[in-house]
Design a protein around this motif. Structure first.
Motif, PDB file in Angstrom:
ATOM      1  N   ALA A  20      10.075  10.849  -3.405  1.00 54.82           N
ATOM      2  CA  ALA A  20      10.164   9.663  -2.555  1.00 54.82           C
ATOM      3  C   ALA A  20       8.768   9.076  -2.356  1.00 54.82           C
ATOM      4  O   ALA A  20       7.754   9.758  -2.526  1.00 54.82           O
ATOM      5  N   LEU A  21       8.768   7.788  -2.009  1.00 53.08           N
ATOM      6  CA  LEU A  21       7.493   7.138  -1.665  1.00 53.08           C
ATOM      7  C   LEU A  21       7.708   6.255  -0.451  1.00 53.08           C
ATOM      8  O   LEU A  21       8.802   5.743  -0.199  1.00 53.08           O
ATOM      9  N   MET A  22       6.630   6.108   0.290  1.00 50.67           N
ATOM     10  CA  MET A  22       6.629   5.246   1.474  1.00 50.67           C
ATOM     11  C   MET A  22       5.544   4.204   1.272  1.00 50.67           C
ATOM     12  O   MET A  22       4.380   4.549   1.055  1.00 50.67           O
ATOM     13  N   ALA A  23       5.930   2.928   1.326  1.00 48.81           N
ATOM     14  CA  ALA A  23       4.985   1.828   1.096  1.00 48.81           C
ATOM     15  C   ALA A  23       4.893   0.967   2.342  1.00 48.81           C
ATOM     16  O   ALA A  23       5.866   0.794   3.076  1.00 48.81           O
ATOM     17  N   LEU A  24       3.686   0.426   2.574  1.00 52.16           N
ATOM     18  CA  LEU A  24       3.423  -0.411   3.739  1.00 52.16           C
ATOM     19  C   LEU A  24       3.043  -1.818   3.295  1.00 52.16           C
ATOM     20  O   LEU A  24       2.297  -1.989   2.328  1.00 52.16           O
ATOM     21  N   PHE A  25       3.523  -2.795   4.028  1.00 50.84           N
ATOM     22  CA  PHE A  25       3.142  -4.193   3.819  1.00 50.84           C
ATOM     23  C   PHE A  25       2.673  -4.728   5.170  1.00 50.84           C
ATOM     24  O   PHE A  25       3.452  -4.867   6.104  1.00 50.84           O
ATOM     25  N   GLY A  26       1.359  -4.990   5.262  1.00 44.72           N
ATOM     26  CA  GLY A  26       0.783  -5.444   6.513  1.00 44.72           C
ATOM     27  C   GLY A  26      -0.171  -4.449   7.151  1.00 44.72           C
ATOM     28  O   GLY A  26      -0.725  -4.717   8.205  1.00 44.72           O
ATOM     29  N   ALA A  27      -0.382  -3.317   6.508  1.00 47.44           N
ATOM     30  CA  ALA A  27      -1.350  -2.321   6.979  1.00 47.44           C
ATOM     31  C   ALA A  27      -1.888  -1.580   5.756  1.00 47.44           C
ATOM     32  O   ALA A  27      -1.127  -1.308   4.810  1.00 47.44           O
ATOM     33  N   VAL A  30       0.857  -1.186   0.000  1.00 43.31           N
ATOM     34  CA  VAL A  30       0.000   0.000   0.000  1.00 43.31           C
ATOM     35  C   VAL A  30       0.891   1.233   0.000  1.00 43.31           C
ATOM     36  O   VAL A  30       1.800   1.352   0.837  1.00 43.31           O
ATOM     37  N   ILE A  31       0.667   2.134  -0.953  1.00 41.11           N
ATOM     38  CA  ILE A  31       1.394   3.406  -0.978  1.00 41.11           C
ATOM     39  C   ILE A  31       0.821   4.290   0.120  1.00 41.11           C
ATOM     40  O   ILE A  31      -0.334   4.725   0.043  1.00 41.11           O
ATOM     41  N   ASP A  32       1.616   4.565   1.151  1.00 44.52           N
ATOM     42  CA  ASP A  32       1.134   5.417   2.237  1.00 44.52           C
ATOM     43  C   ASP A  32       1.162   6.882   1.823  1.00 44.52           C
ATOM     44  O   ASP A  32       0.219   7.618   2.080  1.00 44.52           O
ATOM     45  N   LYS A  33       2.237   7.295   1.189  1.00 45.26           N
ATOM     46  CA  LYS A  33       2.325   8.699   0.780  1.00 45.26           C
ATOM     47  C   LYS A  33       3.463   8.871  -0.228  1.00 45.26           C
ATOM     48  O   LYS A  33       4.379   8.023  -0.323  1.00 45.26           O
ATOM     49  N   TYR A  34       3.384   9.940  -1.002  1.00 40.01           N
ATOM     50  CA  TYR A  34       4.465  10.418  -1.857  1.00 40.01           C
ATOM     51  C   TYR A  34       5.046  11.665  -1.209  1.00 40.01           C
ATOM     52  O   TYR A  34       4.305  12.569  -0.788  1.00 40.01           O
ATOM     53  N   ILE A  35       6.362  11.715  -1.105  1.00 37.76           N
ATOM     54  CA  ILE A  35       7.041  12.876  -0.523  1.00 37.76           C
ATOM     55  C   ILE A  35       8.015  13.402  -1.566  1.00 37.76           C
ATOM     56  O   ILE A  35       9.186  12.994  -1.626  1.00 37.76           O
ATOM     57  N   GLY A  36       7.514  14.262  -2.446  1.00 36.54           N
ATOM     58  CA  GLY A  36       8.352  14.737  -3.536  1.00 36.54           C
ATOM     59  C   GLY A  36       8.682  13.594  -4.465  1.00 36.54           C
ATOM     60  O   GLY A  36       7.792  13.001  -5.081  1.00 36.54           O
TER      61      GLY A  36
END
Length: 574
Positions: free
Chosen positions: A442-449, A434-440
């Motif tokens: 960068a991206l932050m992805a979650l596995f398990g939530a 799951v893509i939690d957010k885009y930061i410019g």
């Protein structure tokens, strides 16, 4: 031209006749279709049950082999057993008694201790085998070829079928082999039969001879009939076929088993007559319902007036349109009526407008948040707060992107960034992340939530590997000359975080917070250091959590801001 031998005095009578004739025809046709469908469904249901039974047998066998393997490992490391083995030359009786006690405790059928030269040292059940060559050499050969020095599988031994495992006895170097076996007999067949509601038989084929039944749930008379019918059906049947046993049809699936020292097949069977019994009851019920429906149709045709049929048909048409996804307003004269049908038409129109508004909101939410997060937000009342979860966090950020952005125009920069984020996001989605957010950039992805994922760590590691490959392909497409190739760094960590809604009562954002997030971000920043010479850094916690094995290179320990303990890290190799 009137084709009927009589005339109707009223239109209602004519309409009733044709309507009831149509109903009778439809009921008869439906009954015939259901009759054929029942036969096909019964056949398909049996075939599905047979294939499911085959899978269940494989699962039960693997589970029993796992249990045997685990017990054998425990015994191989047991200090008391090692001492007994060391003194077995002086006290063989004690050694054999210890083996028999252990065999009985784990409910195994036999236990054999074999020398490294494949000579039987002790057989728990047949002392006459002591000193003779071990009768299952292929199993030990397979263990010697395995990295863990272990082997497992089905074997034929003394005309009986066993699930057997072999592990080394370590002192600490391998000193002997421990072989444990569990017999697959009638009780095993009955256990599988109870779980699958099938008749189960295990058949051994030796050369050109007819062979023998090793175990079965069938009564003795049926066993003889199965033995007589087996050669005519062939050794295996890759697809379910019908077999007659005493003039009773059985749908039969015959599958070969991977067995050492012989050929064995399992026959899974279901009595076709018994399977059709509930369908015959259904057919009888359908006849009764058909007659009752015909009588009710006579009453309904007499009672229904023409003034009701038109608005109802109109509403039915609108319902089909809404079902297909068309929510556009369709005003009609029925909406102007003052009776119950007018109220129904107006309520239907209001419902259509509400559905259109709901889909519009869902579509918008799906574009600004991950589909999984959107589903989480819309599935329950929105409140601030969260819960502790074990989550694997993946941080990905472009390295040295600022110089590239200075050389490109804003539109070119946005095109490159969107192409990059699209490619990376597609890989995250494909692995259940799951893509939690885009930061410019960068991206932050979650596995398990927000959704639970039992193999979250392995999924995150696979995602990172595919992102590396996708970045190379993207660079070849965007920068064929290689002058401005994109580079990224990825940090992955698995830990306990707080997952939930963060923000104010009027504006929410689903995200995760905690040390797990900070560590993943820190690991991503370490990829910029030439000391580590890698683009993907993974914490040891993630590797331990992974259900799969990946090629890595240890990088030692690294400090994390805000934590006193150092974090063991590894480079993910291709």
């Amino acid at each position: 031209m009137n084709l009927l031998p009589f005339r109707f005095r009223t239109f209602r009578g004519r309409l009733s006749f044709f309507f009831l004739s149509l109903v009778a025809l439809l009921l008869a046709t439906t009954f015939l279709i259901v009759l054929q469908a029942n036969r096909r469904h019964a056949q398909r249901q049996i075939e599905d049950n047979l294939r499911a039974g085959s899978r269940i047998f494989s699962t039960l066998t693997e589970r029993r082999l796992d249990e045997l393997n685990e017990q054998a490992r425990l015994l191989a490391y047991d200090y008391g057993f090692k001492q007994a083995f060391g003194s077995s030359a002086d006290d063989p009786g004690t050694m054999r008694l210890a083996m028999q006690n252990f065999r009985d405790r784990i409910r195994a059928s036999f236990m054999v201790l074999v020398s490294l030269e494949q000579q039987t040292l002790y057989d728990s059940d047949a002392s006459k085998r002591d000193g003779a060559p071990f009768d299952l050499p292929d199993l030990i050969n397979a263990a010697e070829a395995h990295d863990a020095l272990e082997a497992r599988g089905l074997v034929l031994r003394d005309g009986q079928l066993f699930a057997a495992v072999v592990v080394p006895l370590l002192t600490p170097e391998p000193a002997a082999w421990i072989c444990l076996g569990f017999r697959i007999d009638d009780s095993s067949a009955r256990e599988l039969g109870v779980l699958t509601n099938l008749d189960v038989s295990f058949f051994a084929q030796t050369g050109e001879a007819r062979g023998s039944l090793l175990a079965s749930t069938l009564p003795d008379t049926r066993r003889q009939e199965l033995l007589a019918a087996w050669p005519r059906r062939g050794q295996t049947a890759p697809e379910p076929t019908q077999m007659e046993l005493g003039q009773v049809p059985f749908v039969t699936l015959i599958e070969p088993l991977e067995v050492r020292h012989g050929r064995v097949a399992v026959a899974l069977q279901r009595n076709l007559r018994e399977e059709l019994l509930p369908f015959r009851a259904l057919e009888t019920a359908l006849i009764a319902l058909g007659v009752a429906g015909l009588l009710l149709s006579i009453i309904a045709v007499v009672a229904i007036s023409g003034s009701v049929s038109r608005p109802v048909l109109r509403l039915a048409e609108n319902a089909r349109r809404v079902e297909s996804g068309d929510y556009s307003p369709q005003p009609g004269e029925e909406s102007e009526r003052r009776d119950e049908l007018g109220q129904l038409a107006r309520s239907f129109q209001n419902m259509t407008e509400g559905l259109a508004e709901r889909d519009k909101v869902r579509d918008l939410l799906g574009k600004v948040a991950s589909p999984a997060i959107a589903a989480e937000l819309t599935s329950r009342p929105l409140t601030l707060g969260g819960e502790e979860k074990k989550v694997t966090v993946l941080f990905c950020d472009l390295i040295d992107f600022t110089p590239l952005s200075e050389r490109l125009t804003p539109s070119e920069l946005l095109e490159v960034l969107n192409a990059y984020l699209t490619a990376m996001s597609r890989i995250v989605d494909a692995h259940g992340g799951v893509i939690d957010k885009y930061i410019g950039d960068a991206l932050m992805a979650l596995f398990g939530a927000p959704l639970e994922m039992p193999d979250q760590a392995a999924a995150a590691l696979r995602t990172a590997g595919e992102m590396r490959t996708a970045l190379r392909e993207l660079n070849q497409r965007l920068f064929p000359e290689g002058e401005d190739a994109l580079r990224f760094g990825i940090g992955i960590h698995t830990g306990i975080v707080i997952a939930g809604n963060v923000g104010s009562p009027t504006r929410y954002n689903y995200t995760v917070l905690g040390d797990g997030v900070n560590i993943a971000a820190r690991l991503e920043s370490l990829t910029r250091s030439a000391d580590y010479a890698t683009d993907i850094i993974v914490s040891e916690a993630t590797l331990q959590e992974s259900t799969e094995t990946f090629r890595t290179r240890p990088l030692g320990e690294a400090p994390v801001k805000g934590k006193q303990e150092l974090v063991k890290i590894h480079a993910l190799l291709e």
